[in-house]
Design an enzyme around this catalytic site. Structure first.
Site, PDB file in Angstrom:
ATOM      1  N   LYS A  76      90.047  29.260  42.599  1.00 25.04           N
ATOM      2  CA  LYS A  76      89.828  30.615  42.064  1.00 25.04           C
ATOM      3  C   LYS A  76      88.356  30.964  42.229  1.00 25.04           C
ATOM      4  O   LYS A  76      87.482  30.132  41.953  1.00 25.04           O
ATOM      5  CB  LYS A  76      90.244  30.668  40.590  1.00 25.04           C
ATOM      6  CG  LYS A  76      90.194  32.086  39.999  1.00 25.04           C
ATOM      7  CD  LYS A  76      90.713  32.142  38.562  1.00 25.04           C
ATOM      8  CE  LYS A  76      90.681  33.558  37.994  1.00 25.04           C
ATOM      9  NZ  LYS A  76      91.166  33.646  36.602  1.00 25.04           N
ATOM     10  N   SER A 151      94.772  37.094  35.308  1.00 21.76           N
ATOM     11  CA  SER A 151      93.780  37.420  36.300  1.00 21.76           C
ATOM     12  C   SER A 151      93.786  36.490  37.508  1.00 21.76           C
ATOM     13  O   SER A 151      93.235  36.822  38.543  1.00 21.76           O
ATOM     14  CB  SER A 151      92.396  37.369  35.660  1.00 21.76           C
ATOM     15  OG  SER A 151      92.075  36.039  35.293  1.00 21.76           O
ATOM     16  N   SER A 175      95.870  34.177  31.690  1.00 27.81           N
ATOM     17  CA  SER A 175      95.587  34.359  33.119  1.00 27.81           C
ATOM     18  C   SER A 175      96.062  33.251  34.044  1.00 27.81           C
ATOM     19  O   SER A 175      95.989  33.397  35.259  1.00 27.81           O
ATOM     20  CB  SER A 175      94.087  34.565  33.332  1.00 27.81           C
ATOM     21  OG  SER A 175      93.713  35.842  32.899  1.00 27.81           O
TER      22      SER A 175
END
Lengths: 484, 479, 95
Positions: A76, A151, A175
């Site tokens: 990420k 997210s 998330s």
């Protein structure tokens, strides 16, 4: 190769059936082929990946390989990577080549895992749909007209589309779990303090926690183990040995007591999603578990509490983005105020600005007690509900998300509705507990996630409970059409 | 109208650590810009603070030395504001729960009285960087080496009633932090600086007047001048029927005045909240007791001991315990002199202090070592030389001509104590001055001094004055 | 709970956020909605409840006072928008 489990891949590497370099090329090719549409990866580090793969091959040949050596993964874009752009999905950091590695990055490098690139995400991890990214929305591989969740939407979509066997994520209010659910994969957010936050760009410091995405609990266990551990550079890191998560997977579930909070099965829950969850619970009964209805009376307040606490922390955390030492700086600032306001005005997107403003207001003179202090008091009540529940049950289960993946743009104009899509996940972050989402079925061809919530430091138990389910079901092996 | 001045001080003492409060970067002074600013100090995305154990110990030491409560639980908070020398956009400080609170110190005033000044709190915080306004093509340069340097902010109660008291308080705190070895006290380098909150009120009035805050004063002299200027300014404003505006003012030493800092567009709203990156600091009794054991003898206790052990006056004891260096110099002198406490006190507060003042140097830079001074006093005490000769020897020692015995030997300054030799000299003087002898015997006994002077002149001051007196009296009385 | 545009301007100013005048109204509306939603917290009696700043009731760990960092100025300043002579440059600050 992209349908193999981690243990199969590791065995293949060790047996010399294929090299890490070949494996890495395979996934780089898949990214090349599929990501134009999905937009799940913002930076591909092909050369560095192949170099790392060759190094891993040497380690494997030398007999110095761990379970992740030579295994490709996507990171990420919130974890700092030395010399590689770390954008956090923001224009503000579009030019930010991190000058250091996050602890998690360092650990995975040492484990010999091969980073393919960095994944798209909601800007500074603020969003539930991956639509707030500076690099454009990520598409859900199950239906590219729909969101992957957020997210960590890029990581979830990429693993779902088998662009990488593993990906990292972070979870501040859901998330990891919510995009795992919406993309039909497995994701776990460990206990707060289990995974180091050093080098993980902060959204809300008291809630943020890193964790893995994989197709199965067994694979997630391996990545979680590699990411976890005490870090002296993080004051909130817990000095406690990491369990051997893989070893715990095979324990049977006889006598397991599952708590079902009645608040998680109210009117807000889509009826067909509920049916999927009910079926999964039935499966657990067949595995020897008993079920108990419980109550988390204050959990309904978790969304409003979260939308005070998280913005308050983020408003302060993002103050360092000021155009002075790194990141976006506006052209020709006429004075200091102009430098600040224009750099930040241009660098941040609308949702980030909105949250900074919410937090600034909630902390400002005259409002602190009414909002911030009040929210932190209710946070304790929410936590205490869980503590009480875990006196009676071993694990709490329910839906991860009230609905399946929604359409792109469907909720963008209504922040409160968007915020409510995290209604079942947020309380877990407020309490700091471990939480997990595993695929449990499909509704209209879209995945539904079952959420598992454990007591503090019960990640091993959660992975075990998830694995036992995955041994008797095949939802986690389902791959969206076109990506097989 | 008669006015009463009310002053409270906020002193920032830089804690003597090797590394910063929240990072492993060096705190050494004077490095090239930004070479001691690590990722944490720069506030790069993703970095986190970890607290330096030393700062906790040093703060606790201060708390114990000032009769304060050392908090069993204290919390770091963020003070949010934007400024280029503040990399994170917030300063990590302590707000609601400081590590030290509710103590006091006693200050010594010129009239030999003491006054108790309350210490509201002392909290830990990180320093900011430095803005350099020299011209970089119309820009300001930022050096973040100082960012993250540990500070103890010591906040007093508004208990001081004059600039002199404020200076006495600041000096006492300055001496204390150096005694405790928690701060080097270097004011030029900014290791010890203060802000003064000043207000005036009509004498007898209960409530405080509106105060102004004078920022960043870095010398004792400036504290006194800045406060005096500010007090006069406030009284002038009030007597002209005006009102004091609560504001921050800067002291300009060149013009000897305070002036308002450019009024900010908005009132500061620091949005304090507990720093989620740091956990509460929990101290247990064992820790606090262990710190207590490391405390040195404190100035007040030392002063009391000096008064009893060396029979010193309160005033001398105050001066001699004014700094740890002064006190240890004094005790070394006493030791080298063979226990001449009073004599040592006279010399250290007299000749030596005069010398240091003239030269503008500190006691640890004294050209005469404590051992040498003690050696000199030993020779006064054993009558090898007189006090008067001792001053000559002292001056020679200042010039680096060796220790007292060497100087006395080389210059032949040894006192004549042989009574036979002295009697011979006295007889000569009496024979040469028959008129004065007659006058003395006629009752003008004050002429004794004249005869002593003559004998001393003949011996260049080396004759033992006691012996001279004794023999003179005997011979003059006609025996 | 309703926030007007002046409040939005004031908060944006505090946070040094450049917000277009034309967007003020949108922000005022969405922040008002959010704070209206948050209002429900007021219904809860929280008398005597200690605010929870951290998920775990842990205490601050202390680091030994050792210098562990070396000079990395060149690396750090490579990513800086404007530097000269080792200093970060900002528009002139007048004190």
């Amino acid at each position: 190769m992209h349908q193999k489990s981690l243990s199969e891949l590791a065995a293949g590497l060790r047996a010399g059936e294929f090299t890490s370099e070949a494996l890495t090329r395979h996934f780089l090719d898949r990214i090349e082929r599929f990501d134009g549409e999905l937009n799940s990866v913002v930076t591909v580090t092909a050369d560095a990946a192949l170099e790392a793969a060759r190094e891993a091959d040497r380690r494997i040949a030398a007999g110095d390989a761990g379970p992740l050596t030579g295994i490709p993964f996507l990171h990420k874009d919130i974890f700092c990577t030395d010399g590689v752009r770390t954008s956090c999905g923001s224009r503000m950091l579009d030019n930010f080549e991190a000058p250091y590695d996050a602890t998690v990055t360092e650990k995975l490098r040492q484990a010999g895992a091969v980073m393919l690139g960095k994944t798209n995400m909601d800007e500074f991890a603020m969003g539930s749909s991956n639509e707030t990214s500076f690099y454009g929305p990520v598409k859900n591989p199950w239906d590219t007209g729909r969101v992957p969740g957020g997210s960590s939407g890029g990581s979830a979509a990429a693993v779902a589309a088998r662009l990488a066997p593993l990906a990292t994520g972070t979870d501040t209010g859901g998330s990891i779990r919510q995009p795992a659910a919406l993309c039909g994969i497995t994701g776990i957010k460990p206990t707060y303090g289990r995974v180091s936050r050093y080098g993980m760009i902060a959204f809300a410091s008291s809630l943020d926690q890193g964790g893995p995405f994989a197709t199965s609990a067994a694979d997630a266990a391996l990545l979680l183990e590699a990411m976890s551990g005490f870090d002296p550079r993080d004051s909130t890191s817990i000095d406690r040995p990491v369990e051997d998560y893989s070893a715990a997977l095979e324990q049977d579930l006889d006598g397991l007591v599952i708590g079902l909070p009645k608040e998680f099965f109210d009117d807000g829950l889509d009826a067909r999603v509920r049916a999927v969850i009910d079926a999964a619970i039935e499966e657990y009964r067949r595995l020897g578990a008993t079920v108990k209805e419980i109550s988390l009376p204050n959990s309904g307040l978790s969304v409003p509490v979260y939308y005070v606490v998280a913005p308050a922390e983020c408003s302060s955390n993002l103050s360092r983005m000021d155009g002075v030492r790194f990141g976006h700086r506006c052209e020709d600032p006429k004075d200091l105020d102009d430098l600040y306001t224009r750099s930040r005005g241009e660098g941040f997107g609308a949702e980030v600005k909105r949250r900074i403003m919410i937090g600034t207001y909630a902390l400002s003179a005259g409002y602190y007690d009414a909002y911030y202090l009040k929210a932190q008091q209710i946070r304790r009540l929410i936590r205490d509900d869980f503590v009480k529940a875990f006196e009676e049950v071993d694990v709490i289960m329910g839906p991860t998300s009230p609905t399946t993946a929604f359409r792109l743009g469907e909720k963008s104009d209504d922040p409160v509705t968007m915020y409510l899509s995290d209604i079942y996940t947020i309380a877990v972050n407020l309490a700091g507990l471990p939480g997990m989402s595993i695929p449990a079925g499909l509704v209209d061809g879209l995945p539904v996630g079952l959420q598992l919530i454990g007591d503090y430091f019960a990640e091993g138990r959660l992975l075990n409970i998830a694995h036992q389910y995955q041994k008797v079901t095949d939802w986690h092996t389902r791959c969206p059409a076109g990506y097989e | 109208m008669e006015w009463e001045v009310v002053i409270g001080l906020e002193i920032h003492a830089q804690l003597a650590t090797r590394s910063k409060i929240f990072s492993g970067a060096s705190t050494a002074y004077g490095a090239e810009p930004n070479t001691q600013a690590c990722a944490v100090d720069l506030g790069l995305p993703g970095v986190l603070p970890v607290l330096n154990e030393k700062v906790v110990e040093l703060a606790a030491r201060f708390g114990l030395a000032t009769h304060s409560t050392v908090a069993r639980r204290s919390v770091f908070a963020r003070k949010n504001y934007f400024y280029p020398d503040l990399p994170k956009g917030y300063q990590i400080s302590q707000f609601e729960l400081p590590i030290v609170h509710d103590g006091y110190i006693d200050i010594d005033l010129d009239d030999d009285t003491t006054r108790r000044i309350g210490i509201t709190r002392a909290h830990l915080e990180e320093d900011a960087g430095k803005s350099l306004h020299e011209d970089f093509h119309g820009a300001t340069g930022i050096d973040l080496n100082r960012a993250g340097t540990p500070l103890l902010e010591i906040v007093s109660e508004p208990d001081m009633r004059s600039a002199k008291e404020a200076v006495a308080y600041m000096k006492k705190i300055h001496a204390l932090v150096r005694y405790l070895e928690i701060c080097d006290g270097n004011m030029q380098e900014g290791s010890f600086r203060c802000d003064a909150n000043v207000s005036v009120r009509p004498k007898g009035q209960e409530e405080f007047g509106t105060r102004t805050e004078i920022k960043n004063i870095n010398s004792f002299r400036f504290v006194e001048r800045a406060i005096n200027y500010e007090v006069e300014r406030q009284i002038d404003v009030l007597e002209a029927g005006g009102e004091i505006v609560q504001e921050t003012r800067l002291y300009d030493a060149d013009r000897d005045e305070t002036r308002s800092m450019r009024s900010k567009e908005e009132a500061n709203d620091y949005r304090y909240f507990p720093d989620p990156d740091l956990l509460p600091v929990i101290l247990d009794d064992d820790f606090i007791e262990a710190v207590r054991k490391t405390l040195p003898e404190l100035p007040d206790a030392k002063r009391e001991r000096f008064m009893t052990q060396y029979s010193l006056s309160h005033r001398d004891a105050v001066i001699l315990t004014g700094s740890r260096e002064m006190a240890s110099y004094f005790e070394l002198v006493v030791e080298a002199s063979g226990g001449e406490g009073r004599l040592a006190a006279n010399w250290v507060t007299g000749e030596l202090s005069g010398l240091l003042n003239r030269e503008g140097i500190e006691i640890d830079e004294s050209p005469v070592s404590a051992e040498h001074l003690g050696g000199l006093l030993k020779r006064i005490a054993d009558n090898t030389i007189s006090g008067k000769i001792a001053k000559q020897v002292f001056e020679a020692m200042c010039r680096g001509e060796g220790d007292a015995d060497t100087v006395i030997e080389q210059k032949g300054l040894k006192q004549i104590t042989d009574s036979g030799a002295i009697e011979k000299l006295v007889r000569e003087v009496l024979d040469n001055n028959p008129k004065q002898v007659e006058q003395y015997r006629g009752g003008q006994e004050k002429l004794l001094g004249f005869f002593v002077g003559q004998v001393m002149k003949a011996t260049q001051g080396k004759a033992n004055p006691g012996e001279v007196n004794k023999i003179l009296k005997r011979l003059l009385s006609g025996d | 709970m309703s926030l007007d545009q002046d409040t939005i301007r004031r908060i944006a100013r505090l946070a040094r956020l450049g917000v277009d005048e034309s967007e003020n109204e949108t922000y005022a509306r969405s922040l008002s909605d959010i704070f209206a939603f948050v209002e429900q917290l007021n219904a809860v009696d929280t008398t005597g409840i200690e605010p929870m700043a951290h998920p775990l009731d842990a205490r601050q760990r202390l680091r030994p006072d050792e210098v562990t960092e070396s000079n990395q100025r060149d690396k750090f300043q490579k990513i800086a928008p404007r530097v000269e002579a080792g200093l970060y440059l900002v528009p002139r600050v007048i004190e």
